[in-house]
Design an enzyme around this catalytic site. Structure first.
Site, short mmCIF file in Angstrom:
data_model
loop_
_atom_site.label_atom_id
_atom_site.label_comp_id
_atom_site.label_asym_id
_atom_site.label_seq_id
_atom_site.Cartn_x
_atom_site.Cartn_y
_atom_site.Cartn_z
CG ASN A 153 -0.31 -0.48 2.47
OD1 ASN A 153 0.30 -1.55 2.52
ND2 ASN A 153 -0.43 0.29 3.52
CD GLN A 183 -3.86 0.01 -1.32
OE1 GLN A 183 -4.08 0.58 -2.38
NE2 GLN A 183 -4.25 0.50 -0.16
CB SER A 203 -10.93 -3.21 1.39
OG SER A 203 -11.54 -2.11 2.01
CG HIS A 205 -12.31 1.94 2.14
ND1 HIS A 205 -11.33 2.86 2.36
CD2 HIS A 205 -11.97 0.85 2.87
CE1 HIS A 205 -10.43 2.36 3.21
NE2 HIS A 205 -10.80 1.14 3.52
CB THR A 241 -27.86 -7.90 10.71
OG1 THR A 241 -28.55 -8.57 11.75
CG2 THR A 241 -28.84 -7.45 9.63
CB CYS A 329 -3.55 2.20 9.01
SG CYS A 329 -4.93 1.62 8.06
N1 PLP Z 1 -4.66 -4.18 3.57
C1 PLP Z 1 -4.13 -3.15 2.89
C2 PLP Z 1 -2.96 -3.42 1.98
C3 PLP Z 1 -4.64 -1.86 3.03
O1 PLP Z 1 -4.10 -0.86 2.34
C4 PLP Z 1 -5.73 -1.66 3.91
C5 PLP Z 1 -6.28 -0.29 4.13
O2 PLP Z 1 -5.55 0.68 4.21
C6 PLP Z 1 -6.27 -2.77 4.58
C7 PLP Z 1 -5.71 -4.00 4.39
C8 PLP Z 1 -7.43 -2.63 5.52
O3 PLP Z 1 -8.62 -2.55 4.81
P1 PLP Z 1 -9.97 -2.09 5.55
O4 PLP Z 1 -9.87 -0.60 5.67
O5 PLP Z 1 -11.08 -2.51 4.64
O6 PLP Z 1 -10.01 -2.79 6.84
#
Ligand code: PLP
Length: 384
Positions: A153, A183, A203, A205, A241, A329
């Site tokens: 990422n 990613q 994911s 988003h 749910t 993060c």
């Molecule tokens: N894995 C990677 C490589 C990510 O970039 C991210 C989010 O930044 C995640 C996992 C976590 O995804 P989620 O936000 O859906 O928990």
């Protein structure tokens, strides 16, 4: 109210809800009641139908089929935790991962170790790309899980997941093979079946859907140990749910990506090049942290001379341009990125790394203007 227009060059953090997803949500849920998908009345059954339709779209996008499972979760973090902690329940299981994984893998593996699992974190060199042999040589007779991300990422470096999968198959290795594909999805031609994976985490988003929804893709016939117990939802693999609107958004985003096809990857590369060419031509001291040839086509990880990346992020934010000084993060907490440190950058170098990540629908004009602003801001800060 003052309208602030921002240019999101931080798409790896979150892509932003696309116009298509937004319109579909309003259209579907704006006027109709939303039932519980487990209810047998019509608003419940409508929700059930939308969930199953989204499941088919997500399965098609990732190339899953023939009994492979798509289990909706609260995000990729949950999907990663589900596979890793499920494996760690095995007495003294050995788990292999890498030092450049997302915290939702690394910290889950470390929690697994606290619960009694044995773990190996394979290290990466300055290239940011893992070496297949390093992963394979970590395998032991008791290895139960190998979890290697498809693309990083922060740097965008694409990892040799397909090559590792092919070799594991040749070696008839019985370990579960999992990849965090978050990613890579929508940026390279990922195919679940061809990657010979047992599990993949994705994911919504990161591809234009809502945050708070993800999926664990599981190979046909492979057992899933639930992380969350309770009701029979998701065929007992994940109780609770269902997040119908989130799942719906995931399906719409997946469909849009399927429609865009391979054209999208080229567009991402062209858009990155618009930004990179402006920076490269005016600021020769700003260099990529990794070879761009082996990265996601939308990701530009750069090291700045003598400017703290967090200061630049704040300065650009005031200009309406959003970039990252590390992964989303990680950027909330002080300290340099674990990925950069794992690659051998010094603490000081790691604090000078920025990440720019573009989308396929960004307009060339807005990208050029943003890149010029990035350059002028860096020049101004260098003289302060
Ligand atoms: N894995 C990677 C490589 C990510 O970039 C991210 C989010 O930044 C995640 C996992 C976590 O995804 P989620 O936000 O859906 O928990």
């Amino acid at each position: 109210m003052v309208a602030i227009s921002t240019t999101n060059l931080d798409k790896n953090a979150t892509y932003g809800i696309t116009g298509e997803v937004h319109a579909a949500i309003i259209n579907e849920f704006g006027k109709r009641p939303l039932g519980n998908p487990s209810s047998i009345h019509s608003s419940g059954q409508r929700a059930r139908f939308l969930i199953e339709e989204a499941r088919s779209s997500v399965a098609e996008l990732v190339g899953a089929g023939g009994g492979d499972r798509v289990i909706f979760t609260s995000g990729a973090s949950e999907a990663n935790n589900c596979v890793i902690l499920g494996t760690a329940l095995n007495p003294r299981a050995h788990i292999i991962t890498s030092t450049i994984e997302h915290p939702s893998v690394l910290e889950a593996v470390r929690e697994g170790a606290r619960r009694g699992a044995l773990t190996t974190e394979v290290t990466v060199g300055r290239s940011g790309t893992l070496i297949t042999e390093d992963v394979l040589s970590a395998i032991r007779p008791d290895t139960r899980l190998i979890s290697i991300m498809y693309a990083n990422n922060e740097t965008g470096s694409v990892q040799p997941v397909t090559e590792i999968g092919a070799t594991l198959r040749k070696l008839s290795c019985s370990a579960i093979f999992h990849s965090d594909v978050v990613q890579a999805l929508g940026k390279v031609n990922f195919n679940f079946k061809e990657s010979l994976l047992d599990f993949a985490s994705i994911s919504a988003h990161k591809i234009g859907g809502l945050a708070g929804i993800g999926a664990l893709i599981g190979r046909a016939g492979i057992e899933i140990t639930p992380l969350i117990y309770g009701g029979p939802q998701e065929k007992r693999a994940r109780a609770g749910t269902e997040n119908t609107i989130g799942i719906f958004s995931f399906g719409v985003a997946a469909r849009a990506l399927i429609k865009e096809g391979m054209h999208r990857y080229k567009k991402l590369e062209e858009n990155r090049e618009i930004v990179w060419s402006v920076i490269r031509d005016t600021l020769p001291g700003v260099l990529p942290t990794v070879d761009l040839k082996n990265t996601l086509p939308n990701t530009l990880s750069l090291i700045l001379p003598n400017i703290n990346s967090a200061d630049l992020v704040v300065a650009l934010d005031l200009e309406g341009i959003e970039i990252s000084s590390g992964s989303a993060c990680a950027s909330g907490k002080p300290g340099p990125s674990h990925v950069m440190l794992a690659m051998g950058l010094s603490d000081d170098e790691a604090r000078r790394v920025i990440r720019i990540s573009v989308g396929s629908e960004d307009s060339p004009d807005s990208l050029k203007t943003a890149a010029q602003r990035i350059v002028s801001t860096i020049k101004r800060m260098a003289h302060e």
